[in-house]
Design an enzyme around this catalytic site. Structure first.
Site, short mmCIF file in Angstrom:
data_model
loop_
_atom_site.label_atom_id
_atom_site.label_comp_id
_atom_site.label_asym_id
_atom_site.label_seq_id
_atom_site.Cartn_x
_atom_site.Cartn_y
_atom_site.Cartn_z
N GLU A 15 -6.57 -8.31 2.49
CA GLU A 15 -6.35 -7.18 3.41
C GLU A 15 -7.25 -7.23 4.64
O GLU A 15 -6.86 -6.79 5.71
CB GLU A 15 -6.58 -5.84 2.67
N GLY A 29 -1.43 -6.13 -2.68
CA GLY A 29 -0.79 -5.24 -3.65
C GLY A 29 -0.24 -5.98 -4.86
O GLY A 29 -0.08 -5.39 -5.93
N ALA A 51 1.70 -5.74 -0.33
CA ALA A 51 2.50 -4.63 0.22
C ALA A 51 3.29 -5.21 1.39
O ALA A 51 2.88 -6.21 1.99
CB ALA A 51 1.58 -3.53 0.70
N GLU A 57 -3.14 -6.38 -7.08
CA GLU A 57 -3.42 -5.03 -7.60
C GLU A 57 -2.41 -4.63 -8.69
O GLU A 57 -2.78 -4.01 -9.68
CB GLU A 57 -3.40 -4.01 -6.45
N1 COA Z 1 4.87 -8.40 3.64
C1 COA Z 1 6.05 -8.63 4.28
N2 COA Z 1 6.63 -9.84 4.35
C2 COA Z 1 5.99 -10.86 3.74
C3 COA Z 1 4.78 -10.69 3.05
C4 COA Z 1 4.23 -9.40 3.01
N3 COA Z 1 3.09 -9.12 2.36
N4 COA Z 1 4.38 -11.89 2.58
C5 COA Z 1 5.34 -12.78 2.93
N5 COA Z 1 6.30 -12.16 3.63
C6 COA Z 1 7.52 -12.73 4.20
C7 COA Z 1 7.24 -13.54 5.46
O1 COA Z 1 7.15 -12.68 6.59
C8 COA Z 1 8.43 -14.45 5.50
O2 COA Z 1 9.55 -13.71 5.97
P1 COA Z 1 10.55 -14.36 7.09
O3 COA Z 1 11.09 -15.60 6.42
O4 COA Z 1 11.57 -13.31 7.29
O5 COA Z 1 9.69 -14.67 8.26
C9 COA Z 1 8.69 -14.75 4.02
O6 COA Z 1 8.06 -13.69 3.30
C10 COA Z 1 8.09 -16.06 3.56
O7 COA Z 1 6.70 -16.05 3.86
P2 COA Z 1 5.97 -17.20 4.72
O8 COA Z 1 4.76 -16.59 5.32
O9 COA Z 1 6.94 -17.85 5.63
O10 COA Z 1 5.58 -18.23 3.55
P3 COA Z 1 4.38 -19.29 3.57
O11 COA Z 1 4.62 -20.17 2.41
O12 COA Z 1 4.23 -19.89 4.91
O13 COA Z 1 3.07 -18.39 3.31
C11 COA Z 1 1.75 -16.66 2.22
C12 COA Z 1 2.91 -17.70 2.08
C13 COA Z 1 1.75 -15.82 0.93
C14 COA Z 1 0.43 -17.38 2.39
C15 COA Z 1 2.03 -15.75 3.44
O14 COA Z 1 3.36 -15.28 3.36
C16 COA Z 1 1.11 -14.59 3.58
O15 COA Z 1 -0.03 -14.74 3.96
N6 COA Z 1 1.61 -13.35 3.27
C17 COA Z 1 0.89 -12.14 3.44
C18 COA Z 1 -0.13 -11.94 2.35
C19 COA Z 1 -0.93 -10.68 2.57
O16 COA Z 1 -1.65 -10.54 3.53
N7 COA Z 1 -0.79 -9.74 1.63
C20 COA Z 1 -1.52 -8.50 1.67
C21 COA Z 1 -0.73 -7.45 2.34
S1 COA Z 1 -1.62 -5.93 2.42
#
Ligand code: COA
Length: 264
Positions: free
Chosen positions: A139, A116, A71, A119
């Protein structure tokens, strides 16, 4: 593939040989599910239900890195504290629409499927993943729990102990482990993911659409605590037994020819 791109802001859609591909298209945010994506996914699924040209659907993500990384966390900030149940309820309603779709809906997981995203993949009827895919319910890292059906569907798919560990630790697993756990059915290279998904769907599309839709209904009944799945199976068996597709399928077998199913 005929691409219909102008209907949506956050999805790419295309129809080829009866297979409708829905591609979540926010690669700069790793295809995170914001309000617009959820609304458009709801609309795209409505099209799958209603358009007779569509016989099956694939859900995938744009870019080589993510299916859906969860999400949209940015939207959680600034939302009213009391809006949590509404948010979860809305996501669940859309994911139920996917799960209960009478036509096959398959997830082609091409990278991160987190929160999400995992999910969403689990709401599909089954899943394939590329070898760079990563699955997880992180989460707890945000002080949250899954809200789009993840606590239930992950438990159904991988069993209680592993689901507990994954959701309590927030750890990610790779595609090979996801397959071992039964979360996904096949692991492919990134290049062959859609091709393999379509290959499986083409086999399914050669069968009776009526029977396929009743399989979906009967299997889903196992997970519906308001229903007795065995009784549901009897009812659905009765429905297919009187269908034209059953007459065609059984007659074709006896006549040693390929059946021509019309979906009625
Ligand atoms: N919601 C909003 N933005 C997200 C996102 C999410 N769930 N997951 C990634 N993004 C965005 C990042 O903020 C970043 O945006 P920016 O370039 O404007 O800063 C972009 O996507 C790229 O992500 P980044 O974190 O830089 O890539 P990474 O390769 O370093 O890491 C992940 C990849 C997937 C490990 C990391 O993005 C992450 O942990 N995301 C969240 C996952 C999460 O907790 N999901 C559950 C949500 S309830």
């Amino acid at each position: 593939m005929k691409l219909i791109t102008d209907m949506y802001q956050t999805l790419l859609t295309g129809l080829e040989n009866g297979i409708f591909t829905i591609t979540i298209n926010r690669p700069d945010k790793l295809n995170a599910l914001n309000k617009t994506v959820l609304d458009e996914l709801d609309q795209a699924m409505q099209t799958v239900y209603e358009d007779n040209k569509i016989r099956a659907a694939i859900i995938t993500g744009q870019g080589g890195k993510a299916f859906v990384a969860g999400a949209d966390i940015a939207e959680f900030i600034g939302i009213n504290d009391e809006d949590g149940p509404m948010l979860a309820g809305k996501g669940q309603q859309i994911f139920f629409k996917i799960e209960n779709c009478p036509k096959p809906v398959v997830a082609a997981v091409n990278g991160f499927a987190l929160g999400g995203g995992c999910e969403l993949a689990m709401a599909c009827h089954f899943r394939l993943a590329s070898d760079n895919a990563k699955f997880g319910q992180p989460e707890v890292n945000l002080g949250l729990i899954p809200g789009y059906g993840g606590t239930q569907r992950l438990t159904m798919l991988v069993g209680k102990g592993k689901a507990m560990e994954l959701m309590m630790s927030g750890n990610m697993i790779d595609a090979v482990e996801a397959k071992e756990l039964g979360l996904i059915n096949h692991v492919t290279t990134a290049e062959s993911l859609l091709e393999k998904t379509k290959e499986i769907l083409n086999v399914i599309l050669s069968k009776s659409p009526t029977a396929v839709s009743k399989v979906i209904q009967a299997v889903n009944a196992f997970y519906d605590f308001d229903k007795n799945g065995f009784n549901e199976e009897i009812k659905l068996f009765g429905e297919v037994f009187s269908s034209a597709d059953k007459k065609e399928g059984t007659t074709a077998f006896i006549e040693k020819r390929k059946p021509v199913f019309k979906g009625n």
